[in-house]
Scaffold this motif. Sequence first.
Motif: not given
Lengths: 313, 302
Positions: B74-76, B164-169, B171-180
């Motif tokens: 859900l979160a990612l 877990l939220w630190s880890i999700i952060a 994953l988001v940090w890494q992924a955002v650019g690709f989806y931009v």
Amino acid sequence: MNPHTTTQVTAPAPSAGAAGGLAAGALPDGRRRRRGRSEVSVLTGLGQAALIIWAILVIAPILWTFLASFKNTTEIFSSPWTMPDHLRWENWSRAWTKAHVGRYFLNSVLVVSLSTFGTMLLGSMAAYVLARYRFWGNRFIYYMFVSGLAFPVFLALVPLFFVVRNLHLLDSYTGLVLVYIAYSLPFTIFFLAAFFKTLPSSVAEAGLIDGASHTRLFFQVMLPMAKPGLVSVAIFNVIGQWAQYQLPLVLLSNAKDKWVLTQGIADISVNAGYEADWSGLFAALTIAILPMIVVYAIFQRQIQSGLTSGAVK
Amino acid sequence: MRHGKYPFVVGFLAAPVTLYAVFVIAPYAQAFQISMTDWRGFSAPNYIGFENFRRLFHDHRFWQAIEHHGILLLALPLITIAIALFFAFLLNVGGRSRGGQRRGVWGSNFYRVVFFFPQVLAVAIVAVLFQTVYRPNSSGLINGVLMKLGLDPVLFLVRPSLALWSIIAVLVWQAVGFYVVLFSAGMSAIPPDIYEAAEMDGATRVTLFFRVTLPLLWDTLQVAWVYLGIAAFDAFAIVSVLSVDNGGPDGATTVLALEIYRNAFVYSKYGYASAMGVALFFLTLTFAALTLRLSRRESVEY
């Protein structure tokens, strides 16, 4: 990019080109136009701030690692955000030789270049045949390959370990390279088969009439024509295989001299804690990241389109 | 029939099909078989039917991992897609229109290059990087700053509720650019006259986004959701390297992939680990089916 942006956003009278003025003039009244402008400036301002913050979030950890790679342990603990006292290259040389980052790096280069080459060769051969020749079992083989896209690698992890062990390929480059190729085939074939289908068949027919063999036709005519597609998939595979962590962890666990970079750096980070060699860890990290920055800076256009074209097609 | 077709076809397919059958198809098939055994690697495996699955059902760690996949799932995608959409909109149509052509805000190209960069870094390397960023004492990037300001350090990875939220952060940090970049490609394919027409009708930036950009981007969003869903089902490298105590503290960050790895290669419970693999397989399948079902919607033609 647009030097007029700030002035235009605040000034209500548009000084843009004729077309811009035309579009604005087409609005029903001046009030609506002005409201639109202030909305733009607020949103653009907030947006710019968000963009800058995210850019800092991306750059800061990397820059910080780079700086810390020149510090000693006292400096790292006492002044995390200052420049290093002087450039301690000995951290880098310690990481390169004593922590074996150099060896891990070269291992990664060796494994990824071999397996990407193999993936591209075998993948394009299979994709070409499956896309352009009609024969019994064609669809079956195609879907067998493509179905591999849907399954998690972890389902196969345990049996894969034993398959590789029974072939006496455990802890060898050969085993890892062959496994990388096998698991890269689904996407490579899926992408390239679609690409080969789009190539005109008139060229292929002309070649055959001129007496070229099928093999020759493939290597001398079709492959060069498919170059844009090949480059995209190759980039995708290089980045994917370079980043691979779980497969080397399972397949190379007992051959430390053959470890790849991801494995090596993860191991160094555990050991750095025991040995309190934090500056060595930062140097190792920097050595692992820096080449990526350089390669990315040079090829960023191709890398971005290579990776994202795989996602939409 | 063209001359010499069949030898050619067989010759070109032999090597890839063999490799694929040996290293991919055979292991997948065997995984189902091994999941029905009590195999531990020493003696010949005994068939025990669904016993492994029955035990899975009572395994606290297994349910912890499933719960984490639920949170990740859900979160990612939600966080990543929301941030990436916002940025992509700013970078493509957030600026002024000029000569009838919508433009991004100032510096769009620079942001696109910088944001994308983490995507090129290996996840394991990113995990080590954030281990240093999150370190709980003054040598950590964040806590070093906090402690300089006289604040208490935040125990990112040590505190179970935060780990877990630190880890999700990350994953988001890494992924955002690709989806931009992905969404940018989708947005640039939208014909500018649609925006022009909407703007003439007095649409605001917000309306433009929700009424024009979003519906026309539906297909790309679906792709993004599937990709991030797959990432949410894996997460092995990041959890295995970044979390304390391999999925800890006390299983607070564990994922199925990690449990499979631990059971197989640490405890040599091959049968049990394969049963988890099979569970993961059916979860992935369910996710794919649900995604296709829920996102079925008329895509807007233009």
